[in-house]
Design a protein around this motif. Structure first.
Motif, PDB file in Angstrom:
ATOM      1  N   GLY A 195       3.561  12.818   8.855  1.00 39.23           N
ATOM      2  CA  GLY A 195       2.500  12.601  10.218  1.00 39.23           C
ATOM      3  C   GLY A 195       3.383  12.682  11.265  1.00 39.23           C
ATOM      4  O   GLY A 195       3.877  13.439  11.270  1.00 39.23           O
ATOM      5  N   PRO A 196       2.597  13.509  12.331  1.00 38.84           N
ATOM      6  CA  PRO A 196       3.220  13.079  13.639  1.00 38.84           C
ATOM      7  C   PRO A 196       4.120  12.637  14.111  1.00 38.84           C
ATOM      8  O   PRO A 196       4.541  11.614  13.178  1.00 38.84           O
ATOM      9  CB  PRO A 196       1.942  13.584  14.375  1.00 38.84           C
TER      10      PRO A 196
ATOM     11  N   THR B 114       5.148   8.258  18.483  1.00 38.46           N
ATOM     12  CA  THR B 114       3.269   8.656  17.560  1.00 38.46           C
ATOM     13  C   THR B 114       2.635   9.040  17.241  1.00 38.46           C
ATOM     14  O   THR B 114       2.000   9.896  17.075  1.00 38.46           O
ATOM     15  CB  THR B 114       4.337   8.004  16.056  1.00 38.46           C
ATOM     16  N   GLU B 115       2.121   8.136  18.631  1.00 39.69           N
ATOM     17  CA  GLU B 115       0.064   8.485  18.310  1.00 39.69           C
ATOM     18  C   GLU B 115       0.484   9.212  19.876  1.00 39.69           C
ATOM     19  O   GLU B 115      -0.851   9.870  20.113  1.00 39.69           O
ATOM     20  CB  GLU B 115      -0.256   7.030  18.935  1.00 39.69           C
TER      21      GLU B 115
ATOM     22  N   ASP C  25       0.554  12.211  17.626  1.00 43.45           N
ATOM     23  CA  ASP C  25      -0.571  13.125  17.399  1.00 43.45           C
ATOM     24  C   ASP C  25      -2.326  13.031  18.523  1.00 43.45           C
ATOM     25  O   ASP C  25      -2.591  14.083  17.997  1.00 43.45           O
ATOM     26  CB  ASP C  25      -0.875  11.481  16.579  1.00 43.45           C
TER      27      ASP C  25
ATOM     28  N   ARG D 235      -4.576  17.101  18.785  1.00 44.65           N
ATOM     29  CA  ARG D 235      -5.314  17.025  18.729  1.00 44.65           C
ATOM     30  C   ARG D 235      -5.701  17.408  19.828  1.00 44.65           C
ATOM     31  O   ARG D 235      -6.510  18.742  19.897  1.00 44.65           O
ATOM     32  CB  ARG D 235      -6.059  15.709  18.260  1.00 44.65           C
TER      33      ARG D 235
END
Length: 363
Positions: free
Chosen positions: A49-50, A91-92, A95, A99
């Protein structure tokens, strides 16, 4: 795995390997200057994941304790809760960034090797297939290559040995005698965190630590980066920027020195089953040895291109590998910081556009 022949490889203009700060910055600048994700370039990342290496930072490293986190180009990191773990915050953010700009990172994809292809192209062979590309931006960082020094008797130690990359947080060392090895910021952070929990801590380094007073302004930053840049220009293995700037002497460090937690000892000579030992017979018992000894660039997949110099590193001018102008290294050497990675991504894309334009003229 079923290997794809070169004739079947997907063709793109650029491949970005790694989706940490440097890789995302590069992808952003590619897209901003007209390259279309999946059609003109791909971003490959081996993580599930990111977040890049940030997703693996220990929980006690909260966002307010992160040194010098610089926002990615085009989107500021604002309103972050300083008390939250940096691994979650960043991380958020990564992400959301992926996007927002539609970077379409492919993951998890393990890049196995990069080698010479036909017609002046590079072949990027991965767990998800093969890409044929005109240019390559390598943004793989260092987190996957923790450096473990070797010392006599290391294999006999009965306690636990771990690296910063595996650091679980200070609670795991409750009641233990801990030796922390390393002279960088991670070592001092670990010591200050562990000391209230541990029965005893010992700090050892190869060289006496250098503490830096006062603000680290832009001029000082440029001077430090220039020293690291000179090494990679000579083809020597890069050193961290911290290694030439010293450790910031802030309030926490001052308290650690005053309390005796940051009482540096010279490097031990051997490891025993019960701890560590110096010449002359001095011993310190230990239940754990924490190696805060840094990382090395994760560039093994580039080996077939023969970029390495006799000095052990890669000669880099700006971000471009001197041995192969198709290859750019971002987040390597002088750009191994968040602000440096941003600038490197922009510079790499500028050079790539120039190289591709020259190819079109000569065809």
């Amino acid at each position: 795995m079923n290997y794809i022949s070169e004739a079947e490889a997907a063709e793109v203009q650029a491949v970005v390997i790694g989706a940490g700060q440097a890789g995302l910055s590069s992808a952003y600048h590619l897209r901003r200057t007209g390259f279309e994700p999946e059609r003109d370039f791909v971003v490959l990342d081996h993580n599930p994941g990111p977040g890049g290496a940030w997703r693996y930072r220990w929980p006690s490293l909260t966002y307010d304790r992160v040194h010098g986190m610089h926002s990615l180009p085009g989107m500021e990191l604002t309103d972050a809760d300083p008390a939250r773990p940096s691994s979650e915050v960043i991380t958020e953010y990564f992400d959301r960034y992926e996007r927002t700009f539609g970077l379409r990172v492919r993951r998890p994809v393990k890049v196995r090797t990069v080698r010479e292809g036909a017609g002046g192209r590079l072949l990027v062979e991965t767990s998800a297939g093969t890409w044929s590309t005109r240019t390559l931006i390598n943004a793989t960082g260092t987190w996957d290559r923790p450096f473990w020094p070797r010392y006599e008797g290391q294999e006999t130690f009965r306690g636990r040995q771990l690296h910063t990359a595996q650091y679980p947080g200070p609670e795991a060392f409750a009641g233990q005698r801990v030796v922390v090895v390393g002279g960088g910021a991670s070592a001092t952070q670990h010591l200050l965190e562990i000391a209230p929990y541990a029965a005893d801590t010992t700090w050892v380094t190869r060289r006496p630590p250098v503490f830096r007073e006062g603000p680290f302004d832009e001029e000082a930053g440029r001077a430090a980066v220039a020293l690291v840049e000179e090494r990679v220009r000579q083809g020597l293995p890069p050193r961290s920027v911290v290694s030439v700037t010293g450790l910031l002497l802030n309030d926490a460090i001052r308290r650690g020195i005053a309390d005796g937690v940051l009482d540096r000892q010279p490097m031990f000579d051997r490891i025993t089953p019960e701890g560590v030992e110096w010449k002359g017979g001095r011993q310190v018992a230990a239940d754990a040895i924490l190696w805060a000894t840094g990382f090395r660039p994760a560039i093994g997949h580039l080996t077939p291109l023969r970029l390495r110099e006799p000095g052990g590193g890669l000669r880099v001018e700006g971000t471009r590998a001197v041995a192969d102008p198709r290859v750019h290294l971002v987040g390597y050497g002088p750009s191994a910081s968040t602000v440096g990675a941003n600038r490197a991504g922009r510079a790499a894309v500028r050079d790539i556009r120039r190289l591709l334009a020259e190819e079109r003229v000569t065809v």
